[in-house]
Design a protein around this motif. Structure first.
Motif, PDB file in Angstrom:
ATOM      1  N   VAL A  28     -37.491  38.301  62.166  1.00 26.71           N
ATOM      2  CA  VAL A  28     -38.422  37.161  62.060  1.00 26.71           C
ATOM      3  C   VAL A  28     -38.702  36.850  60.594  1.00 26.71           C
ATOM      4  N   GLY A  29     -38.917  37.919  59.812  1.00 19.33           N
ATOM      5  CA  GLY A  29     -39.156  37.733  58.386  1.00 19.33           C
ATOM      6  C   GLY A  29     -37.979  37.086  57.692  1.00 19.33           C
ATOM      7  N   ALA A  30     -36.764  37.477  58.087  1.00 15.33           N
ATOM      8  CA  ALA A  30     -35.556  36.894  57.502  1.00 15.33           C
ATOM      9  C   ALA A  30     -35.448  35.405  57.822  1.00 15.33           C
ATOM     10  N   ILE A  31     -35.803  35.038  59.056  1.00 16.91           N
ATOM     11  CA  ILE A  31     -35.738  33.625  59.467  1.00 16.91           C
ATOM     12  C   ILE A  31     -36.730  32.787  58.683  1.00 16.91           C
ATOM     13  N   PHE A  32     -37.965  33.271  58.575  1.00 14.21           N
ATOM     14  CA  PHE A  32     -39.001  32.512  57.872  1.00 14.21           C
ATOM     15  C   PHE A  32     -38.783  32.504  56.352  1.00 14.21           C
ATOM     16  N   SER A  33     -38.111  33.518  55.846  1.00 19.31           N
ATOM     17  CA  SER A  33     -37.937  33.613  54.391  1.00 19.31           C
ATOM     18  C   SER A  33     -36.984  32.548  53.848  1.00 19.31           C
ATOM     19  N   VAL A  34     -36.040  32.083  54.695  1.00 22.58           N
ATOM     20  CA  VAL A  34     -35.046  31.102  54.230  1.00 22.58           C
ATOM     21  C   VAL A  34     -35.704  29.792  53.791  1.00 22.58           C
ATOM     22  N   PRO A  35     -36.511  29.121  54.657  1.00 26.63           N
ATOM     23  CA  PRO A  35     -37.154  27.881  54.203  1.00 26.63           C
ATOM     24  C   PRO A  35     -38.158  28.123  53.079  1.00 26.63           C
ATOM     25  N   LEU A  36     -38.851  29.271  53.126  1.00 24.61           N
ATOM     26  CA  LEU A  36     -39.801  29.594  52.056  1.00 24.61           C
ATOM     27  C   LEU A  36     -39.094  29.707  50.715  1.00 24.61           C
ATOM     28  N   LEU A  37     -37.948  30.376  50.722  1.00 28.66           N
ATOM     29  CA  LEU A  37     -37.192  30.562  49.485  1.00 28.66           C
ATOM     30  C   LEU A  37     -36.639  29.246  48.968  1.00 28.66           C
ATOM     31  N   MET A  38     -36.180  28.382  49.863  1.00 24.40           N
ATOM     32  CA  MET A  38     -35.648  27.079  49.461  1.00 24.40           C
ATOM     33  C   MET A  38     -36.733  26.220  48.828  1.00 24.40           C
ATOM     34  N   VAL A  39     -37.909  26.202  49.455  1.00 21.77           N
ATOM     35  CA  VAL A  39     -39.025  25.410  48.926  1.00 21.77           C
ATOM     36  C   VAL A  39     -39.468  25.953  47.577  1.00 21.77           C
ATOM     37  N   TRP A  40     -39.598  27.287  47.498  1.00 15.83           N
ATOM     38  CA  TRP A  40     -40.085  27.855  46.242  1.00 15.83           C
ATOM     39  C   TRP A  40     -39.065  27.711  45.110  1.00 15.83           C
ATOM     40  N   ASP A  41     -37.774  27.826  45.419  1.00 18.22           N
ATOM     41  CA  ASP A  41     -36.749  27.625  44.393  1.00 18.22           C
ATOM     42  C   ASP A  41     -36.790  26.200  43.849  1.00 18.22           C
ATOM     43  N   GLY A  42     -36.968  25.232  44.756  1.00 18.74           N
ATOM     44  CA  GLY A  42     -37.090  23.841  44.321  1.00 18.74           C
ATOM     45  C   GLY A  42     -38.284  23.627  43.425  1.00 18.74           C
ATOM     46  N   PHE A  43     -39.418  24.214  43.815  1.00 17.96           N
ATOM     47  CA  PHE A  43     -40.622  24.091  43.003  1.00 17.96           C
ATOM     48  C   PHE A  43     -40.452  24.823  41.672  1.00 17.96           C
ATOM     49  N   SER A  44     -39.742  25.959  41.680  1.00 16.89           N
ATOM     50  CA  SER A  44     -39.530  26.734  40.458  1.00 16.89           C
ATOM     51  C   SER A  44     -38.677  25.982  39.448  1.00 16.89           C
ATOM     52  N   ILE A  45     -37.725  25.174  39.935  1.00 18.63           N
ATOM     53  CA  ILE A  45     -36.930  24.343  39.025  1.00 18.63           C
ATOM     54  C   ILE A  45     -37.831  23.359  38.303  1.00 18.63           C
ATOM     55  N   PHE A  46     -38.746  22.759  39.062  1.00 20.21           N
ATOM     56  CA  PHE A  46     -39.705  21.823  38.468  1.00 20.21           C
ATOM     57  C   PHE A  46     -40.594  22.536  37.444  1.00 20.21           C
ATOM     58  N   VAL A  47     -41.113  23.700  37.825  1.00 16.00           N
ATOM     59  CA  VAL A  47     -41.988  24.464  36.929  1.00 16.00           C
ATOM     60  C   VAL A  47     -41.229  24.894  35.677  1.00 16.00           C
ATOM     61  N   GLY A  48     -39.977  25.349  35.858  1.00 13.20           N
ATOM     62  CA  GLY A  48     -39.174  25.774  34.713  1.00 13.20           C
ATOM     63  C   GLY A  48     -38.924  24.641  33.732  1.00 13.20           C
ATOM     64  N   ALA A  49     -38.664  23.442  34.260  1.00 17.23           N
ATOM     65  CA  ALA A  49     -38.450  22.274  33.392  1.00 17.23           C
ATOM     66  C   ALA A  49     -39.734  21.895  32.665  1.00 17.23           C
ATOM     67  N   ILE A  50     -40.845  21.909  33.375  1.00 12.95           N
ATOM     68  CA  ILE A  50     -42.139  21.573  32.766  1.00 12.95           C
ATOM     69  C   ILE A  50     -42.503  22.569  31.670  1.00 12.95           C
ATOM     70  N   GLN A  51     -42.273  23.855  31.933  1.00 17.28           N
ATOM     71  CA  GLN A  51     -42.625  24.876  30.944  1.00 17.28           C
ATOM     72  C   GLN A  51     -41.752  24.772  29.698  1.00 17.28           C
ATOM     73  N   ALA A  52     -40.491  24.404  29.854  1.00 19.73           N
ATOM     74  CA  ALA A  52     -39.625  24.181  28.690  1.00 19.73           C
ATOM     75  C   ALA A  52     -40.146  23.001  27.870  1.00 19.73           C
ATOM     76  N   PHE A  53     -40.536  21.938  28.573  1.00 13.31           N
ATOM     77  CA  PHE A  53     -41.093  20.755  27.899  1.00 13.31           C
ATOM     78  C   PHE A  53     -42.389  21.100  27.169  1.00 13.31           C
ATOM     79  N   VAL A  54     -43.288  21.807  27.840  1.00 15.75           N
ATOM     80  CA  VAL A  54     -44.585  22.155  27.250  1.00 15.75           C
ATOM     81  C   VAL A  54     -44.402  23.025  26.015  1.00 15.75           C
TER      82      VAL A  54
END
Length: 273
Positions: A227-253
């Motif tokens: 169950v954890g493996a199933i739920f972790s897939v969408p969580l990881l995809m969402v967080w990776d997408g958000f992390s790309i945004f955060v990484g770009a913002i932090q480089a800019f800042v």
């Protein structure tokens, strides 16, 4: 949490994962820059050349927002290199991780050097739970900016450059600033400059490190159960997408603050107002 692969060499404690990831980051940035400038053409620019032109214009706008572009043009290469380096470094820990596990202190070596961080953890585990099997997990692949020593080194580099330029090119106004508006403000102004150094490095580290901690937590959830493996897939995809945004913002800042600090030390009080 995973341990860092630390060895002791010449009395220094060296994190091999940081060294590895800095080499990888520099290599990627060099390759991107080399490919983007390899076949420059006015009539038929390639995709990488178009991206490079956009990036240069973007960085120029960043510089012009902090100082006159004529004064800021000499820092274009510095700003371009820094924003590319930090962005790439921020992204490296997102796609995957490389983790090795050790349960025998005798095997915790690399290039003939003892991995002290592993042997220490194993010794502590054996002391707490004698008779039980101890193990330590070591992370080799991560974002180098998730390490405080790296981000503080970058912040220190900016600190030295900005204050060095202020002392050399704007000597009178630079030193005068420390005793304004009154001489007894000298200690406060010095503390202000040191706090800029601290916050400049810690801000980048905290954001990237927190993101990698959450990724590690999600991966632990995936290992816990089906169950954890199933739920972790969408969580990881969402967080990776958000992390790309955060990484770009932090480089800019980071880079915009670098240009602000350089501008503050180069321009006189009258020019700033």
């Amino acid at each position: 949490m995973h341990e860092a692969p630390v060895i002791e060499l010449g009395g220094l404690h060296i994190d091999l994962s940081v060294v590895l990831m800095l080499v990888v980051t520099c290599t990627i940035v060099f390759v991107i820059a080399r490919l983007a400038t390899r076949n420059l053409s006015v009539e038929n620019p390639g995709k990488l050349q178009n991206f490079l032109e956009w990036a240069v214009e973007f960085v120029q706008n960043m510089i012009s927002s902090t100082m006159d572009l004529k004064k800021g043009k000499p820092f274009l290469s510095l700003a371009m290199t820094m924003i590319m380096f930090i962005f790439v470094a921020n992204m490296l820990g997102l796609p995957f991780g490389v983790v090795t596990e050790y349960d025998n202190p005798a095997k915790a070596t690399i290039f003939g050097q003892e991995i002290t961080s592993v042997t220490k953890v194993l010794a502590e585990e054996h002391e707490k739970h004698p008779g039980e099997e101890a193990h330590a997990e070591v992370a080799w692949w991560k974002s180098p900016t998730a390490d405080l020593s790296v981000t503080m080194a970058l912040a220190l580099l900016v600190f030295v450059i900005s204050h060095g330029l202020g002392m050399i090119k704007n000597t009178k106004n630079y030193f005068k600033h420390y005793v304004q508006p009154y001489p007894f403000f000298l200690p406060i102004n010095i503390i202000e400059q040191l706090s800029k150094l601290l916050t400049h490095g810690v801000r980048l580290y905290a954001n990237i490190f927190a993101g990698e901690v959450l990724i590690s937590t999600i991966m632990t959830l995936a290992k816990a159960s089906v169950v954890g493996a199933i739920f972790s897939v969408p969580l990881l995809m969402v967080w990776d997408g958000f992390s790309i945004f955060v990484g770009a913002i932090q480089a800019f800042v980071f880079v915009i603050l670098m240009m602000v600090y350089i501008s503050q030390n180069l321009e006189s009080h009258e020019e700033e107002h």
